[in-house]
Design a protein around this motif. Structure first.
Motif, PDB file in Angstrom:
ATOM      1  N   ARG A  82      35.218 -53.924 -11.491  1.00 51.01           N
ATOM      2  CA  ARG A  82      34.151 -54.346 -10.591  1.00 51.01           C
ATOM      3  C   ARG A  82      32.863 -53.553 -10.809  1.00 51.01           C
ATOM      4  N   GLY A  83      32.973 -52.319 -11.247  1.00 49.94           N
ATOM      5  CA  GLY A  83      31.795 -51.465 -11.404  1.00 49.94           C
ATOM      6  C   GLY A  83      31.645 -51.013 -12.840  1.00 49.94           C
ATOM      7  N   ALA A  84      30.507 -50.361 -13.136  1.00 48.34           N
ATOM      8  CA  ALA A  84      30.287 -49.799 -14.470  1.00 48.34           C
ATOM      9  C   ALA A  84      29.187 -48.744 -14.366  1.00 48.34           C
ATOM     10  N   LEU A  85      28.279 -48.710 -15.342  1.00 46.09           N
ATOM     11  CA  LEU A  85      27.281 -47.642 -15.411  1.00 46.09           C
ATOM     12  C   LEU A  85      26.386 -47.593 -14.171  1.00 46.09           C
ATOM     13  N   ARG A  86      25.822 -48.750 -13.787  1.00 44.43           N
ATOM     14  CA  ARG A  86      24.891 -48.760 -12.649  1.00 44.43           C
ATOM     15  C   ARG A  86      25.570 -48.286 -11.370  1.00 44.43           C
ATOM     16  N   GLU A  87      26.796 -48.750 -11.152  1.00 44.61           N
ATOM     17  CA  GLU A  87      27.531 -48.335  -9.956  1.00 44.61           C
ATOM     18  C   GLU A  87      27.865 -46.844 -10.010  1.00 44.61           C
ATOM     19  N   GLY A  88      28.173 -46.345 -11.208  1.00 40.04           N
ATOM     20  CA  GLY A  88      28.462 -44.919 -11.356  1.00 40.04           C
ATOM     21  C   GLY A  88      27.261 -44.065 -10.993  1.00 40.04           C
TER      22      GLY A  88
END
Length: 497
Positions: free
Chosen positions: A291-297
């Motif tokens: 569901r998440g990746a770089l931006r969410e991190g």
């Protein structure tokens, strides 16, 4: 009129990727994040790199024009709440500083060109904060010019590597003639395997329990599989089948797979080739979509109140607060649901500790639809949950929660359990238990909850109350009688005595 001031609880992350530039805007609310804006533009920055890693003027201009659009939106957000990161192409480009200086002038903010290792760790953080995996997790993110491969556990990246291959650079190298054939595909797959070979021993030795893909390639493949009435789990056989389907179109311009968006079409086959190489090299059995990746991190790193590591609790508590749920009643139903589930675990063996956790989640959220109206509140609850991000729960778990919430009262539509795959039987069993728990909690008082025993045998549930409890609670006895008839319509047997 008073001058409008930036909202302190609004945050923005801009990701200058090698294929696309993204802007994510979110508001911190009720212990969670609410996305209030997303802007994405295909810039294909990596396509502007020549053999000497010099970034072309045309590619830089495409990037600057995109950032001019983003700059307008940033004016309303506090400067300290904005983070801008750049990845592989600007790491590689020998003239990256030329692009960076003008980009910072346009945006009015510093652009951080992050290392491949930091990118990998941040991607993992984004996945960890939005997934439900407590064991070891393999995360793969195929970008435009690099591919990050990470193994982590809970919130810590244990093995992380940024590999020099991406869907834009491989498009330029191996599909430049735009032809789809075995020669081009195999050249891309074999080249990717050479790059992957440096991590194979380390990663296979480390091992993992769950594999997730955080890239647009994985999402595109999943959308294709759904359009072809397959389940959402990727496997090597499915990837090879999609490769064969793609080759049948002969050229990228003619590629028209069901479920494939026009936006993804150009870089789809190069991303698919890299993913096939990863599956074969690392012996990946199955993969789901993260569901998440770089931006969410980056976003989760920016918001201090989101550093609570119990993601599911943070999600459930936030929803309960946002929809003004009666917390005492929610906990009452959750505890009773857990008691009922524990009593039949030995007979209904698909019910395990995670299933009970899912059941308790439904119990805590099943009344959020009351904020709209009572008569059909279960439908309102299901609609709200189906259309709400639920960090901490996988896509399959999210669908399971929605199905049980929708079926927890009134008529049961068995078709509501279709599409749950391996969770189908579990959904039926948990729904039956939950409906009983809701009836027994209808007076919303702890002191009227009965002492009872519950057993299950095949499709039969037997509910036995102590003493004269049923006689002294005629309304609940009547409701249980009606429930027995409801379940009988579906071939389920509920015996109450």
């Amino acid at each position: 009129m008073a001058q409008l001031k930036p909202q302190k609880n609004v945050y923005a992350v801009i990701d200058l990727g090698s294929n696309s530039f993204h802007m994510l805007i979110a508001k911190s609310i009720a212990g969670g994040l609410q996305t209030i804006g997303r802007v994405k533009r295909k810039v294909r920055l990596a396509a502007g790199l020549d053999n000497d890693n010099l970034l072309s003027a045309e590619a830089m201009q495409r990037g600057w024009e995109c950032l001019a659009l983003f700059a307008e939106r940033l004016q309303d957000i506090p400067k300290q709440n904005i983070t801008i990161v750049a990845t592989a192409t600007l790491r590689l480009a020998s003239n990256a500083n030329t692009f960076k200086v003008k980009a910072e002038q346009i945006l009015g903010h510093k652009v951080n060109v992050i290392s491949g290792e930091l990118e990998a760790k941040t991607i993992y953080k984004g996945v960890a904060h939005t997934s439900s995996c407590n064991g070891r997790q393999l995360v793969i993110d195929i970008g435009g010019a690099s591919t990050e491969v990470i193994i982590g556990q809970r919130f810590e990246a244990l093995h992380f590597k940024s590999l020099n291959m991406g869907c834009v650079t491989y498009l330029e190298r191996y599909f430049k003639d735009q032809r789809l054939n075995h020669t081009n595909f195999n050249a891309a797959i074999n080249a990717a395997k050479v790059v992957i070979s440096e991590i194979v021993t380390e990663y296979k030795t480390a091992g993992w329990e769950l594999a997730s893909g955080a890239s647009g390639t994985v999402q595109a493949i999943q959308e294709i599989m759904v359009a072809q009435n397959q389940d959402e789990q990727l496997s090597l056989d499915k990837l090879l089948h999609i490769k064969q389907q793609s080759i049948a179109y002969k050229t990228i311009s003619a590629l028209d797979l069901p479920g494939l968006s026009e936006e993804r079409r150009l870089v789809f086959v190069s991303g698919l080739a890299i993913l096939i190489a990863l599956f074969e090299s690392l012996a990946i059995q199955q993969m789901g979509l993260a569901r998440g990746a770089l931006r969410e991190g980056v976003l989760y790193s920016m918001v201090p109140e989101l550093h609570n590591h119990d993601i599911r609790k943070r999600t459930v508590d936030g929803l309960m607060e946002r929809y003004h749920v009666d917390q005492k009643q929610a906990c009452r139903v959750a505890e009773l649901s857990e008691q009922l589930a524990l009593r039949v675990m030995s007979q209904w063996t698909e019910i395990n500790t995670n299933a009970i956790a899912i059941l308790k989640t439904v119990a805590k959220l099943h009344e959020i639809g009351l904020l709209i109206e009572y008569k059909l509140y279960q439908k309102h609850t299901a609609y709200i949950l189906a259309n709400t991000d639920m960090p901490g729960f996988s896509q399959s778990e999210h669908k399971l929660i929605v199905a049980i919430a929708h079926a927890h009262r009134s008529d049961i539509n068995k078709d509501g359990f279709n599409g749950l795959g391996c969770y189908h039987t579990l959904a039926e069993h948990l729904t039956r238990l939950f409906r009983v728990a809701v009836i027994l909690s209808m007076r919303r008082q702890d002191d009227v909850l009965p002492k009872l025993s519950l057993s299950a045998e095949n499709n039969t549930l037997t509910l036995v109350f102590e003493g004269e409890w049923l006689k002294t609670h005629p309304l609940m006895a009547s409701e249980l009688e009606l429930e027995s008839k409801q379940q009988a319509k579906l071939g389920w047997k509920l015996i109450v005595s």
